[in-house]
Design an enzyme around this catalytic site. Structure first.
Site: not given
Ligand code: ADP
Length: 168
Positions: A18, A42, A91, A129
């Site tokens: 992130h 969630k 990703r 996460s």
């Molecule tokens: P959500 O529940 O909206 O998917 P996340 O916190 O999991 O929320 O992710 C927020 C954004 O960050 C999403 O677009 C997700 O694809 C992206 N994301 C999560 N982990 C990574 C990572 N390791 N590298 C790049 N983008 C990521």
């Protein structure tokens, strides 16, 4: 006019992946608002206030980056914050289908808001996460994957409860 982007997500908790996306977006926009979604459905491990505080601490050194929380429709939130762009991270191909659907739906809801995708450094493409929480739950070392304060928060949150009657 200032160019503002929203980077929305659950951030349960924020990872280095992130952070990588946030840093890249901060180079492209005058202002990046990291918007932590309430997402109670969630069943997040961290409360909204905790997730927000973890993000806030991680971006304190990045002047164009602000933090906020939101609930409800993302496009409505973006319009209210006068942001013309939604940033999402990609990703792998596995992210693509869902993100594509979401971006097109958001465009249907508000044509004035564009979604852009940013790819993290290759070493973060396997990070999520969910995986970080799983490793922490199993007692693994998550320090390479999250900022130090997030690792400490995970340890505190997942510390096994002391058995009843156990001595300190
Ligand atoms: P959500 O529940 O909206 O998917 P996340 O916190 O999991 O929320 O992710 C927020 C954004 O960050 C999403 O677009 C997700 O694809 C992206 N994301 C999560 N982990 C990574 C990572 N390791 N590298 C790049 N983008 C990521």
């Amino acid at each position: 006019m200032k160019r503002t982007a929203i980077y929305p997500g659950s951030f349960d908790p924020l990872t280095n992946g992130h952070l990588d996306v946030i840093q890249r977006a901060a180079k492209l926009f005058d202002r990046v608002i990291v918007a932590v979604a309430e997402n109670e459905s969630k069943h997040p491990l961290f409360t909204l206030a905790e997730r927000l505080a973890l993000v806030k601490k991680a971006v304190a050194h990045l002047p164009p980056v602000a933090t906020d929380s939101f609930d409800g429709l993302l496009v409505e939130y973006a319009a209210a914050r006068q942001a013309g762009t939604i940033v999402r991270g990609l990703r792998a191909v596995s992210d693509f289908e869902f993100e594509f659907q979401l971006a097109l739906m958001n465009r249907k809801l508000d044509e004035n808001i564009e979604t852009i995708f940013m790819m993290p450094k290759d070493t973060y493409t396997f990070l999520s996460s969910r995986i970080v929480k799983e490793i922490a739950r199993l007692g693994g070392d998550v320090r390479p994957f999250v900022p130090a304060h997030v690792s400490a928060a995970l340890q505190k949150k997942l510390k096994p409860a002391r058995p009843r009657g156990a001595r300190i």
